[in-house]
Scaffold this motif. Structure first.
Motif, PDB file in Angstrom:
ATOM      1  N   ALA A  42      26.224  -8.371   4.753  1.00 22.11           N
ATOM      2  CA  ALA A  42      25.571  -7.762   3.591  1.00 22.11           C
ATOM      3  C   ALA A  42      25.105  -6.338   3.904  1.00 22.11           C
ATOM      4  O   ALA A  42      25.206  -5.441   3.054  1.00 22.11           O
ATOM      5  N   GLU A  43      24.618  -6.128   5.118  1.00 23.48           N
ATOM      6  CA  GLU A  43      24.162  -4.797   5.506  1.00 23.48           C
ATOM      7  C   GLU A  43      25.339  -3.828   5.614  1.00 23.48           C
ATOM      8  O   GLU A  43      25.238  -2.669   5.198  1.00 23.48           O
ATOM      9  N   VAL A  44      26.459  -4.303   6.156  1.00 31.15           N
ATOM     10  CA  VAL A  44      27.654  -3.467   6.267  1.00 31.15           C
ATOM     11  C   VAL A  44      28.148  -3.080   4.876  1.00 31.15           C
ATOM     12  O   VAL A  44      28.481  -1.918   4.619  1.00 31.15           O
ATOM     13  N   ARG A  45      28.178  -4.055   3.975  1.00 30.87           N
ATOM     14  CA  ARG A  45      28.624  -3.764   2.600  1.00 30.87           C
ATOM     15  C   ARG A  45      27.719  -2.727   1.942  1.00 30.87           C
ATOM     16  O   ARG A  45      28.192  -1.841   1.239  1.00 30.87           O
ATOM     17  N   GLU A  46      26.435  -2.835   2.193  1.00 33.23           N
ATOM     18  CA  GLU A  46      25.488  -1.890   1.595  1.00 33.23           C
ATOM     19  C   GLU A  46      25.659  -0.494   2.186  1.00 33.23           C
ATOM     20  O   GLU A  46      25.686   0.495   1.455  1.00 33.23           O
ATOM     21  N   VAL A  47      25.790  -0.408   3.501  1.00 29.52           N
ATOM     22  CA  VAL A  47      25.945   0.892   4.160  1.00 29.52           C
ATOM     23  C   VAL A  47      27.242   1.578   3.732  1.00 29.52           C
ATOM     24  O   VAL A  47      27.262   2.775   3.463  1.00 29.52           O
ATOM     25  N   LEU A  48      28.321   0.805   3.641  1.00 33.01           N
ATOM     26  CA  LEU A  48      29.624   1.379   3.287  1.00 33.01           C
ATOM     27  C   LEU A  48      29.884   1.411   1.783  1.00 33.01           C
ATOM     28  O   LEU A  48      30.888   1.962   1.349  1.00 33.01           O
ATOM     29  N   CYS A  49      29.006   0.772   1.020  1.00 35.97           N
ATOM     30  CA  CYS A  49      29.180   0.677  -0.447  1.00 35.97           C
ATOM     31  C   CYS A  49      30.525   0.044  -0.791  1.00 35.97           C
ATOM     32  O   CYS A  49      31.335   0.609  -1.544  1.00 35.97           O
ATOM     33  N   PRO A  65      36.347  -4.776  13.766  1.00 35.82           N
ATOM     34  CA  PRO A  65      36.061  -5.944  14.613  1.00 35.82           C
ATOM     35  C   PRO A  65      34.714  -6.572  14.252  1.00 35.82           C
ATOM     36  O   PRO A  65      33.818  -5.885  13.754  1.00 35.82           O
ATOM     37  N   TYR A  66      34.608  -7.870  14.507  1.00 32.30           N
ATOM     38  CA  TYR A  66      33.363  -8.589  14.211  1.00 32.30           C
ATOM     39  C   TYR A  66      33.215  -9.747  15.179  1.00 32.30           C
ATOM     40  O   TYR A  66      34.160 -10.153  15.844  1.00 32.30           O
ATOM     41  N   GLY A  70      27.768 -18.915  14.642  1.00 27.20           N
ATOM     42  CA  GLY A  70      27.457 -19.910  13.631  1.00 27.20           C
ATOM     43  C   GLY A  70      28.261 -19.577  12.391  1.00 27.20           C
ATOM     44  O   GLY A  70      29.453 -19.391  12.441  1.00 27.20           O
ATOM     45  N   GLY A  71      27.611 -19.436  11.277  1.00 25.99           N
ATOM     46  CA  GLY A  71      28.303 -19.061  10.055  1.00 25.99           C
ATOM     47  C   GLY A  71      28.097 -17.607   9.669  1.00 25.99           C
ATOM     48  O   GLY A  71      28.484 -17.180   8.588  1.00 25.99           O
ATOM     49  N   THR A  72      27.508 -16.821  10.572  1.00 27.71           N
ATOM     50  CA  THR A  72      27.175 -15.431  10.262  1.00 27.71           C
ATOM     51  C   THR A  72      28.064 -14.482  11.043  1.00 27.71           C
ATOM     52  O   THR A  72      28.271 -14.655  12.240  1.00 27.71           O
ATOM     53  N   MET A  73      28.596 -13.474  10.336  1.00 26.69           N
ATOM     54  CA  MET A  73      29.432 -12.471  10.976  1.00 26.69           C
ATOM     55  C   MET A  73      28.607 -11.223  11.255  1.00 26.69           C
ATOM     56  O   MET A  73      27.837 -10.778  10.405  1.00 26.69           O
ATOM     57  N   TYR A  74      28.787 -10.683  12.458  1.00 28.67           N
ATOM     58  CA  TYR A  74      28.074  -9.484  12.883  1.00 28.67           C
ATOM     59  C   TYR A  74      29.074  -8.391  13.227  1.00 28.67           C
ATOM     60  O   TYR A  74      30.145  -8.660  13.765  1.00 28.67           O
ATOM     61  N   TYR A  75      28.683  -7.147  12.931  1.00 23.11           N
ATOM     62  CA  TYR A  75      29.538  -5.988  13.167  1.00 23.11           C
ATOM     63  C   TYR A  75      28.739  -4.957  13.950  1.00 23.11           C
ATOM     64  O   TYR A  75      27.582  -4.696  13.641  1.00 23.11           O
ATOM     65  N   ARG A  76      29.359  -4.354  14.954  1.00 25.07           N
ATOM     66  CA  ARG A  76      28.678  -3.314  15.731  1.00 25.07           C
ATOM     67  C   ARG A  76      28.698  -2.006  14.952  1.00 25.07           C
ATOM     68  O   ARG A  76      29.731  -1.621  14.395  1.00 25.07           O
ATOM     69  N   THR A  77      27.587  -1.328  14.943  1.00 24.44           N
ATOM     70  CA  THR A  77      27.529  -0.037  14.247  1.00 24.44           C
ATOM     71  C   THR A  77      28.502   0.955  14.885  1.00 24.44           C
ATOM     72  O   THR A  77      29.084   1.783  14.186  1.00 24.44           O
ATOM     73  N   ASP A  81      31.263   3.127  12.850  1.00 23.75           N
ATOM     74  CA  ASP A  81      31.388   4.581  12.971  1.00 23.75           C
ATOM     75  C   ASP A  81      32.797   4.975  13.405  1.00 23.75           C
ATOM     76  O   ASP A  81      33.375   5.917  12.859  1.00 23.75           O
ATOM     77  N   SER A  82      33.361   4.255  14.377  1.00 28.52           N
ATOM     78  CA  SER A  82      34.715   4.551  14.845  1.00 28.52           C
ATOM     79  C   SER A  82      35.733   4.382  13.725  1.00 28.52           C
ATOM     80  O   SER A  82      36.651   5.196  13.573  1.00 28.52           O
ATOM     81  N   MET A  83      35.591   3.315  12.949  1.00 32.50           N
ATOM     82  CA  MET A  83      36.497   3.079  11.840  1.00 32.50           C
ATOM     83  C   MET A  83      36.426   4.228  10.830  1.00 32.50           C
ATOM     84  O   MET A  83      37.453   4.739  10.376  1.00 32.50           O
ATOM     85  N   MET A  84      35.210   4.657  10.504  1.00 27.74           N
ATOM     86  CA  MET A  84      35.049   5.730   9.520  1.00 27.74           C
ATOM     87  C   MET A  84      35.594   7.046  10.054  1.00 27.74           C
ATOM     88  O   MET A  84      36.211   7.811   9.323  1.00 27.74           O
ATOM     89  N   GLU A  85      35.397   7.333  11.333  1.00 25.76           N
ATOM     90  CA  GLU A  85      35.945   8.569  11.905  1.00 25.76           C
ATOM     91  C   GLU A  85      37.458   8.540  11.922  1.00 25.76           C
ATOM     92  O   GLU A  85      38.103   9.528  11.610  1.00 25.76           O
ATOM     93  N   GLY A  86      38.026   7.387  12.231  1.00 25.19           N
ATOM     94  CA  GLY A  86      39.485   7.243  12.223  1.00 25.19           C
ATOM     95  C   GLY A  86      40.057   7.408  10.840  1.00 25.19           C
ATOM     96  O   GLY A  86      41.083   8.047  10.642  1.00 25.19           O
TER      97      GLY A  86
END
Length: 91
Positions: A42-49, A65-66, A70-77, A81-86
């Motif tokens: 949810a935080e990633v979706r909000e940051v990236l809109c 990458p993630y 459990g049932g929660t997915m986590y993404y490294r900031t 950032d690398s994805m957006m720069e690419g």
């Protein structure tokens, strides 16, 4: 007894003040999220809109990458950032 009259102009000004305050709160929330090492979906979706479906496509295509705990997915900031720069280099 004192009577105050509220005009349409007063209401429009009040609305503008509320909207500005909400924008400020949301901007601060995004900054706080970006300062952390790991973010939830949810935080990633909000940051990236982006929508949940777009985030799912980024996972499926291995664009972002993630880690699933459990049932929660986590993404490294750092990965976000690398994805957006690419993407900016190719866009």
């Amino acid at each position: 007894m004192e009577i105050d009259i509220v005009t349409k102009k007063d209401l429009q000004q009040f609305k503008q003040e509320i909207l500005e305050e909400m924008r400020s709160i949301l901007a601060n929330k995004k900054v706080e999220a970006k300062d952390r090492q790991w973010l939830r979906s949810a935080e990633v979706r909000e940051v990236l809109c982006i929508s949940p479906g777009t985030l799912q496509n980024l996972r499926i295509n291995s664009t972002l990458p993630y880690q699933k705990i459990g049932g929660t997915m986590y993404y490294r900031t750092e990965d976000i950032d690398s994805m957006m720069e690419g993407r900016a280099d190719h866009g």
